[in-house]
Design an enzyme around this catalytic site. Structure first.
Site, short mmCIF file in Angstrom:
data_model
loop_
_atom_site.label_atom_id
_atom_site.label_comp_id
_atom_site.label_asym_id
_atom_site.label_seq_id
_atom_site.Cartn_x
_atom_site.Cartn_y
_atom_site.Cartn_z
N ASP A 1 -5.60 3.10 7.91
CA ASP A 1 -7.02 2.73 7.99
C ASP A 1 -7.24 1.23 8.10
O ASP A 1 -8.35 0.78 8.38
CB ASP A 1 -7.77 3.25 6.76
N ALA B 1 -5.58 11.16 7.82
CA ALA B 1 -4.27 11.14 7.18
C ALA B 1 -3.13 11.30 8.18
O ALA B 1 -2.11 10.61 8.11
CB ALA B 1 -4.20 12.23 6.12
N GLN B 2 -3.28 12.24 9.13
CA GLN B 2 -2.21 12.46 10.09
C GLN B 2 -1.93 11.23 10.94
O GLN B 2 -0.77 10.92 11.23
CB GLN B 2 -2.56 13.66 10.98
N GLU C 1 -17.93 18.16 2.77
CA GLU C 1 -17.07 18.85 1.81
C GLU C 1 -17.56 18.66 0.38
O GLU C 1 -17.55 19.59 -0.43
CB GLU C 1 -15.63 18.36 1.96
N GLY D 1 0.81 -1.21 0.00
CA GLY D 1 0.00 0.00 0.00
C GLY D 1 0.84 1.26 0.00
O GLY D 1 1.69 1.44 0.87
N GLY E 1 -0.27 4.43 0.27
CA GLY E 1 -1.01 5.59 0.77
C GLY E 1 -0.15 6.37 1.74
O GLY E 1 1.08 6.23 1.78
N PHE E 2 -0.78 7.17 2.57
CA PHE E 2 -0.03 8.00 3.52
C PHE E 2 0.80 7.14 4.46
O PHE E 2 1.97 7.42 4.72
CB PHE E 2 -0.99 8.87 4.33
N VAL F 1 -1.84 -7.95 -4.24
CA VAL F 1 -1.60 -9.07 -3.32
C VAL F 1 -2.79 -10.01 -3.36
O VAL F 1 -3.93 -9.61 -3.13
CB VAL F 1 -1.35 -8.55 -1.89
#
Length: 445
Positions: free
Chosen positions: A331, A346-347, A195, A31, A33-34, A99
């Site tokens: 996540d 994200a943080q 949003e 992965g 991502g972040f 995977v």
């Protein structure tokens, strides 16, 4: 999932034997991502071979996906190729693959690569950072009528769906069908739903203004539904009330305490909480799902215990119990802190990935890590249309234009396309300050 990967069938692929193991330890990160990128960067000075595996060849800045869906930004402005990391980090290699299986006992994974087939890859340490996907709470049949928003493909699908609805509204002679095409229903009033609803309201009022002769896009109905008592339930109630007033001012109809029972081609059927049997149908050609997320299926392949959302239950060091050398972050992980789960933002993902990368580097040096992971909450932010955002950090709760400036500054500095940052900043801020119509309506080739 890319089309190439989708076409690679495991039963038709040829198993590829792996080369003999090297002396250096191998760290597999699933992965990009972040969390995955943070873990990889934390290992940049370690004497190891880091293999970053992802089924896509780009990293997405997910907090701005809703702006791609509403034609504020183009996909290229929130995505960056993963492979460019190899240039900056000599001990890192990138593998485009999906995977297919995990074997914790033999410390191997099975990965399917386009044009190559299935290969087994051994690891010394495994970091699972596969993120999340939309959750339909047991009603996966809703997905075909209500797309979620988790990747660029989703954002482009939503943008095409929105624009297509206005095109059909402009051509039909049926007034009821025109009304259905110009009704947009968003299910879920968390940060993504708020949003997206606010940006969609800006789109119909400004971006599409004057683009149609037979219809007025500003007359579109935008309905935000949520089963909870208020929007942004993770924020303070005072900020939630401000956001509700702001959305109403933008023309969004907020309906809380409403549970969606059915989503089909004609719209949604919803019931009001506390009133058994009372349902109402909302005709809509565009239903968007922003109600919740579930972990990817990878954590379940580990054989680890998971929570209701499919996230792996990890210890305070983000390790999987009874799976030596295996970590889950972002996540895909469920970790408790002060008797509450660490939020899936994200943080948190960045901090978890960085922690695991540094932990592995220290363990390889023979050092023992005594301090468990601690999430440092930098606050929650959400933007609600043009020049308005809310911020909550501890006792600090602010909203308005100045808060939006802070939000814009933080997000622009975080854009992955560093070489285009100043150009994007000028164009993006100019469009927000002046209300200039976007030029992102036509998807890039």
């Amino acid at each position: 999932m890319s089309a190439m990967l989708a076409e690679t069938r495991p039963d038709e692929a040829t198993a590829v034997a792996e080369a003999p193991r090297r002396e250096r330890k191998r760290i597999l990160i699933i992965g990009a991502g972040f969390a995955g990128l943070a873990a990889a960067r934390a290992l940049r000075r370690a004497d190891v071979d880091v293999v970053l595996i992802d089924r896509r060849n780009h990293h997405i800045f997910q907090p701005l996906l809703y702006q791609v869906a509403t034609a504020v930004l183009s996909p290229a402005e929130i995505a960056a190729p993963i492979r460019q990391l190899e240039v900056k980090q000599p001990n890192l290699s990138v593998l485009l693959a999906e995977v297919m299986g995990l074997d914790v006992a033999s410390r191997t994974i099975e990965a399917s690569s386009p044009g190559v087939g299935i290969r087994k890859i051994a690891y010394d340490y495994l970091v699972v950072a596969t993120g999340a996907r939309p959750s339909y709470f047991g009603h996966d049949e809703f997905a075909q009528h209500a797309p979620g928003l988790k990747n660029l493909s989703d954002a482009e699908t939503i943008r095409a769906k929105i624009l297509g609805a206005f095109e059909l509204a402009a051509t039909t002679e049926d007034e009821s069908e025109r009304a259905r095409q110009m009704t947009f229903v968003l299910v879920g009033a968390g940060p993504t739903g708020v949003e997206l609803a606010a940006s969609l309201a800006q789109m119909v009022r400004v971006t599409l203004r004057g683009n149609f002769r037979r219809i007025d896009p500003a007359q579109a109905k935008i309905i935000l539904l949520d089963a909870g008592k208020r929007v942004l339930p993770t924020f303070a109630e005072s900020l939630s009330r401000r956001v509700t007033r702001r959305l109403t001012k933008l023309g969004v109809k907020v309906q809380t305490g409403v549970k969606v029972e059915t989503v089909d081609a004609e719209g949604v059927v919803a019931s009001e909480s506390g009133i058994p049997g009372a349902t109402v149908r909302i005709p809509s050609a565009t239903v968007l799902w922003t109600a919740g997320v579930a972990a990817s299926p990878i954590p379940k392949m580990l054989g680890a215990k998971t929570d209701r959302a499919g996230r792996a239950l990890v210890d305070p060091f983000l390790k999987v119990v009874d799976a030596p050398g295996v970590f889950v972050v972002g996540d895909a992980a469920s970790v408790m802190q002060n008797e509450h789960p660490v939020p899936g933002v994200a943080q948190a993902a960045i901090q978890e990935g960085r922690f695991v990368g540094r932990l592995i580097a220290k363990e390889l040096k023979g050092q023992k890590v005594k301090r468990p992971f601690r999430y440092f909450d930098k606050g929650n932010m959400a933007v609600v249309g043009k020049n308005y955002a809310v911020l909550e950090r501890g006792w600090l709760r602010t909203s308005g234009f100045l808060t939006w400036l802070v939000w814009a500054f933080i997000h622009i500095l975080s854009l992955p396309q560093l070489q285009n940052r100043l150009r994007v900043q000028r164009q993006w801020l100019w469009s927000y300050f002046t209300g200039q119509r976007s030029s992102r309506l036509i998807p890039e080739p």
